[in-house]
Design a protein around this motif. Structure first.
Motif, PDB file in Angstrom:
ATOM      1  N   GLU A  86      -4.882   9.556  -6.996  1.00 35.08           N
ATOM      2  CA  GLU A  86      -4.693  10.828  -6.182  1.00 35.08           C
ATOM      3  C   GLU A  86      -3.692  10.700  -5.300  1.00 35.08           C
ATOM      4  OE1 GLU A  86      -6.173  13.524  -7.233  1.00 35.08           O
ATOM      5  OE2 GLU A  86      -7.872  12.547  -8.802  1.00 35.08           O
ATOM      6  N   VAL A  87      -3.340  11.723  -4.650  1.00 35.76           N
ATOM      7  CA  VAL A  87      -2.392  11.881  -3.601  1.00 35.76           C
ATOM      8  C   VAL A  87      -2.971  11.005  -2.611  1.00 35.76           C
ATOM      9  CG1 VAL A  87      -2.955  13.823  -2.573  1.00 35.76           C
ATOM     10  CG2 VAL A  87      -0.633  13.272  -2.352  1.00 35.76           C
ATOM     11  N   ALA A  88      -3.997  10.992  -2.166  1.00 36.40           N
ATOM     12  CA  ALA A  88      -4.778  10.124  -1.049  1.00 36.40           C
ATOM     13  C   ALA A  88      -4.456   8.620  -1.201  1.00 36.40           C
ATOM     14  CB  ALA A  88      -6.272  10.520  -0.752  1.00 36.40           C
ATOM     15  N   ASP A  89      -4.435   8.425  -2.348  1.00 43.69           N
ATOM     16  CA  ASP A  89      -3.879   6.783  -2.569  1.00 43.69           C
ATOM     17  C   ASP A  89      -2.723   6.497  -2.159  1.00 43.69           C
ATOM     18  OD1 ASP A  89      -6.719   6.545  -3.204  1.00 43.69           O
ATOM     19  OD2 ASP A  89      -6.086   6.977  -5.475  1.00 43.69           O
ATOM     20  N   ARG A  95       1.152   4.528   4.246  1.00 43.30           N
ATOM     21  CA  ARG A  95       0.972   4.107   5.835  1.00 43.30           C
ATOM     22  C   ARG A  95       0.724   2.740   5.785  1.00 43.30           C
ATOM     23  NH1 ARG A  95      -3.655   8.984   7.031  1.00 43.30           N
ATOM     24  NH2 ARG A  95      -2.040  10.374   7.193  1.00 43.30           N
ATOM     25  N   LEU A  96       0.323   1.815   4.880  1.00 44.37           N
ATOM     26  CA  LEU A  96       0.122   0.493   4.583  1.00 44.37           C
ATOM     27  C   LEU A  96       1.571  -0.090   4.786  1.00 44.37           C
ATOM     28  CD1 LEU A  96      -1.411  -2.145   4.399  1.00 44.37           C
ATOM     29  CD2 LEU A  96      -1.407  -1.682   1.988  1.00 44.37           C
ATOM     30  N   TYR A 268       6.113   6.694   6.902  1.00 48.76           N
ATOM     31  CA  TYR A 268       5.140   7.511   7.788  1.00 48.76           C
ATOM     32  C   TYR A 268       5.502   9.054   7.721  1.00 48.76           C
ATOM     33  CZ  TYR A 268       2.597   4.111  10.149  1.00 48.76           C
ATOM     34  OH  TYR A 268       1.843   2.640  10.236  1.00 48.76           O
ATOM     35  N   TRP A 269       6.896   9.498   7.478  1.00 51.45           N
ATOM     36  CA  TRP A 269       6.987  10.834   7.186  1.00 51.45           C
ATOM     37  C   TRP A 269       6.809  11.468   5.964  1.00 51.45           C
ATOM     38  CZ3 TRP A 269      10.753  12.870   3.999  1.00 51.45           C
ATOM     39  CH2 TRP A 269      11.158  14.351   4.241  1.00 51.45           C
ATOM     40  N   LEU A 270       7.000  10.473   5.079  1.00 54.63           N
ATOM     41  CA  LEU A 270       6.622  10.916   3.678  1.00 54.63           C
ATOM     42  C   LEU A 270       5.172  10.869   3.360  1.00 54.63           C
ATOM     43  CD1 LEU A 270       7.700  11.701   0.812  1.00 54.63           C
ATOM     44  CD2 LEU A 270       7.481   9.132   0.272  1.00 54.63           C
ATOM     45  N   ALA A 271       4.371  10.208   4.221  1.00 51.33           N
ATOM     46  CA  ALA A 271       2.781  10.121   3.894  1.00 51.33           C
ATOM     47  C   ALA A 271       2.310  11.507   4.588  1.00 51.33           C
ATOM     48  CB  ALA A 271       2.279   9.074   4.501  1.00 51.33           C
ATOM     49  N   ALA A 272       3.008  11.879   5.798  1.00 48.07           N
ATOM     50  CA  ALA A 272       2.449  13.218   6.154  1.00 48.07           C
ATOM     51  C   ALA A 272       2.822  14.584   5.461  1.00 48.07           C
ATOM     52  CB  ALA A 272       3.051  13.330   7.650  1.00 48.07           C
TER      53      ALA A 272
END
Length: 295
Positions: A86-89, A95-96, A268-272
Motif C-alpha cells: 500500500e501507499v503507507a508502506d 521516511r526511513l 521527506y517531501w515525497l513521503a508527505a
C-alpha cells in the motif's frame, strides 16, 4: 458357307493356351483380380519436396486459470500479492531513507570537520580511525535502506499498474523484468519510472489528468535533481580516493553532505505527498438543505 469362327473379331476370338485349354480374353480383362493403374511417365514425375524441419513452438503459460470467452477477466489470486503493498508502506520506506540519509549527512559532516582540523593541527589516531569507519558503516546502512525502499517502490508501482489495468478488465502488458528495469535500476528509472506512472495515470478515469500530470512532473524534477547531486558526489568521491589528497577528500565529503541533505529532504517531501498522487479528488458534498437569511 462362311465359318462364323473365322469372321469373329480379335477381341472375341478364343485363344488357345499351350496346354490346349481355351481362354476367353474378354473375361480376363473384366476379371475382378485384374486392376488397371494409371502411371505418369518418368520424366513427368515431380521431384520429392524437401522435408520441413519442425519449428519449436512456445508453450503458452498463464499465471491464472484462463476463462476462454469474449472477456478474459484476470483471476483474483493473480493480484493478491500485489495488493499487499500500500501507499503507507512506500511512505514509511521513504521516511526511513530520509532519516538514514540525514544521519549519514551528520556523520560525513563530522568527518569533514576532522579533515579540516587535520590540515592545521594533528588529530588523535583513534579519532581519525573512528570517524573513517563510522562513515563506512553509515554509508552501507544508507545503501541497504535505499535498496529496501527501491524494492518497496517497485512492488508499489506493480500494484498500481495491476489495479489500473484490472479496472479495464485487462492484464499489465509489461513483464516483471521490465518493471524492475524501469523502476529499480538507478539512472534508468529517471526516465522509466515516469513512463510507468504516466501509463497508470492514462488508465485511471477517476483522476484529474491535468492535475495528476502536474504532480508527476514535480516529482520527476525533484528526482532528477537528486540523481544529479548523487552522481556528482559519487564521481567526486571516487576521484578523491584515487588522488590521495586531503583537500580533494574534503571537497568530496562536502559534495556528499550536500547530496545526502538534498536526498533526505526529497524523501521527506515525497513521503508527505505520495498519498495525493494517485488518489481521486473528493468533490465537496452539497448540503441537502440551505438556510437563507431573510431581512
Amino acid at each position: 458357307m462362311v465359318d462364323s469362327a473365322a469372321t469373329a473379331t480379335p477381341a472375341r476370338q478364343a485363344s488357345v493356351a499351350p496346354s490346349g485349354n481355351r481362354i476367353d480374353a474378354g473375361r480376363v480383362y473384366r476379371s475382378r483380380h485384374v486392376r488397371w493403374v494409371a502411371r505418369r511417365p518418368p520424366e513427368a514425375i515431380p521431384a520429392p519436396a524437401p522435408r520441413a524441419h519442425p519449428r519449436t513452438r512456445v508453450i503458452p503459460r498463464y499465471t491464472y486459470l484462463p476463462l476462454w470467452g469474449l472477456r478474459d477477466t484476470p483471476h483474483s489470486d493473480a493480484v493478491a500479492d500485489d495488493r499487499r503493498i500500500e501507499v503507507a508502506d512506500v511512505r514509511a520506506a521513504l521516511r526511513l531513507v530520509g532519516g538514514t540519509l540525514a544521519i549519514s549527512a551528520i556523520v560525513h559532516l563530522i568527518r569533514y570537520i576532522v579533515l579540516v582540523v587535520n590540515r592545521t593541527s594533528p588529530i588523535p589516531g583513534w579519532l581519525d580511525t573512528a570517524t573513517a569507519w563510522l562513515v563506512v558503516f553509515v554509508g552501507l546502512f544508507a545503501l541497504a535502506t535505499f535498496v529496501f525502499a527501491t524494492v518497496v517502490a517497485v512492488r508499489w508501482v506493480r500494484a498500481l499498474r495491476v489495479d489500473a489495468y484490472r479496472r479495464h478488465d485487462r492484464l499489465d502488458p509489461r513483464p516483471l523484468w521490465q518493471l524492475i528495469l524501469f523502476a529499480g535500476v538507478p539512472i534508468v528509472n529517471l526516465v522509466g519510472l515516469g513512463v510507468l506512472l504516466h501509463e497508470v495515470a492514462a488508465l485511471r478515469d477517476d483522476l484529474d489528468t491535468v492535475r495528476t500530470h502536474r504532480r508527476l512532473t514535480k516529482i520527476w524534477v525533484g528526482w532528477a535533481i537528486v540523481n544529479a547531486f548523487a552522481v556528482v558526489g559519487i564521481v567526486t568521491r571516487l576521484v578523491a580516493l584515487q588522488s590521495g589528497s586531503i583537500q580533494t577528500a574534503a571537497s568530496a565529503l562536502a559534495l556528499v553532505i550536500v547530496s545526502a541533505v538534498v536526498s533526505s529532504a526529497f524523501a521527506y517531501w515525497l513521503a508527505a505527498r505520495i498519498d495525493a498522487v494517485f488518489t481521486a479528488d473528493q468533490t465537496p458534498t452539497v448540503p441537502a438543505r440551505r438556510w437563507v437569511a431573510v431581512a
